[in-house]
Design an enzyme around this catalytic site. Sequence first.
Site, PDB file in Angstrom:
ATOM      1  N   SER A  22      48.270  -2.409  10.841  1.00 25.21           N
ATOM      2  CA  SER A  22      49.005  -1.047  10.432  1.00 25.21           C
ATOM      3  C   SER A  22      49.950  -0.538  11.475  1.00 25.21           C
ATOM      4  O   SER A  22      50.875  -0.993  11.548  1.00 25.21           O
ATOM      5  CB  SER A  22      47.914  -0.152   9.813  1.00 25.21           C
ATOM      6  N   ASP A  43      52.632  -1.813   7.881  1.00 24.60           N
ATOM      7  CA  ASP A  43      52.154  -2.474   6.605  1.00 24.60           C
ATOM      8  C   ASP A  43      52.584  -1.803   5.413  1.00 24.60           C
ATOM      9  O   ASP A  43      52.191  -1.989   4.197  1.00 24.60           O
ATOM     10  CB  ASP A  43      50.587  -2.861   6.623  1.00 24.60           C
ATOM     11  N   ASP A  99      55.025   2.343   8.311  1.00 25.20           N
ATOM     12  CA  ASP A  99      54.336   1.815   9.583  1.00 25.20           C
ATOM     13  C   ASP A  99      54.353   0.396   9.264  1.00 25.20           C
ATOM     14  O   ASP A  99      55.154  -0.199   8.394  1.00 25.20           O
ATOM     15  CB  ASP A  99      52.715   2.398   9.712  1.00 25.20           C
ATOM     16  N   ASP A 146      51.510   1.169   4.267  1.00 28.67           N
ATOM     17  CA  ASP A 146      50.503   2.065   3.437  1.00 28.67           C
ATOM     18  C   ASP A 146      50.670   3.368   3.355  1.00 28.67           C
ATOM     19  O   ASP A 146      50.037   4.314   2.735  1.00 28.67           O
ATOM     20  CB  ASP A 146      49.240   1.535   3.676  1.00 28.67           C
TER      21      ASP A 146
END
Length: 449
Positions: free
Chosen positions: A101, A241, A239, A243
């Site tokens: 992440s 990833d 960020d 999410d």
Amino acid sequence: MKEKKPRLFGTSGIRGRFGEKVTLELTAEHRKALATHLGGDGEVVVGYDTRTSSQLLENALIAGIVECGCDVTRLGMVPTPLVGYAASRLGAAAGVMITASHNPAPYNGIKLWNPDGMAYRPSQERVIESIIHSRDFKRKAWDELGSITTVDMRDDYVRAVLETVEIKKPLKVVIDSGCGAASHLSPLIFRKAGCRVITLNSQPDGFFPGRDPEPVPENLSELMETVRSTGADLGIAHDGDADRMVAIDDQGRFASFDKLLALMAREIGGKIITTVDASLCVDECLGDRGEVIRTRVGDVHVANTIAEEGARFGGEPSGTWLHPDFCMCPDGILSALRVAELVSARGPLSELLEEVPSYPNIRDKVPCPDEKKDIIMERVAAELSDQFSETSDINTIDGVRISLDDGSWVLVRPSGTEPYIRITLEGKTEEKARYIHERTRGYLENVIG
């Protein structure tokens, strides 16, 4: 005395430095444990982010899953929300995302997803840990191994996302993907939604040469300046990833996480789920349009409470939002589009943010050895309210959150990764915030010793 087995999962899956905590051996065992837990049957969708170690970990992961009988569907390099979406869309038994992440480049990790796109609950993670520690893997014979296929779900995801939003007027949007997993997908979707897009750091690169993966103000100076210099309506950053997302307003200023959450809560209305560390401004902005329900910190807890309460929206004051009308996986791309949708319908983000009340807040931490945290928190739950004469509510769902009569509040929680007790507070005035901080920190320093 029975030896206590170490916890492998943290607040967001397994995460650590590659080659130290996150190794090929652990990854293979983790996958064998997952496939064993699933009974050696069903499909597991697998995606990974741009980190240099991600494809290597994917290979180890797939080998472990197939060895224990489950089939694997490879999604390739994709953002986390696409893994959650694919798990639910394909009817998979589970989803796996290889990512760390927002952590720096040397880190990596593994996060698990349920068939409905919701992250694995702590109780499910403990089952996986138990299988790993016992090494009770159910390996299959040569003629019972799982299969491996590759599926490109990106077009399907793009179509599904675009069906849920309507950008009423064209916007100029600057997108900084941070060389992460959304580098191609986020700009593509915004363009298809009718926006004029300027990209920064949109080349996938696991060394993250443009900026650190954490989208915080100190890492987004280029994005803020580009919004100002180009006269853009909005800036978006992800960020590693995707999410999460953060927004930059039309003046090139970082949009407060809490204020942005409050605006979206007001726009959607109804039951809204957020965490114990979210600002009072969420409640005040929502007003009589709905109800704010607070839960533990972590997207899985927000998702669980959304499901339990039948809520329409939920999010953390970190840019991690969940949209149950689409999928129960946090989705930074869809969240960014819905901010753009709000701006296109309601006006400049800078003006919308001004409508949300601001309150002074303080975040602090007090050193505390890990072995003392439990006993200290027991004392905090029993004693901290005595430091204030005007306590109206005590919430112990996640740490200890004390609300005062005027709406001011303080949250005390042990860090899950560092030897600290964390303090988060918000006061109706600067003076009240300082007062709460002094009383709380002084109390903690005294009891910790």
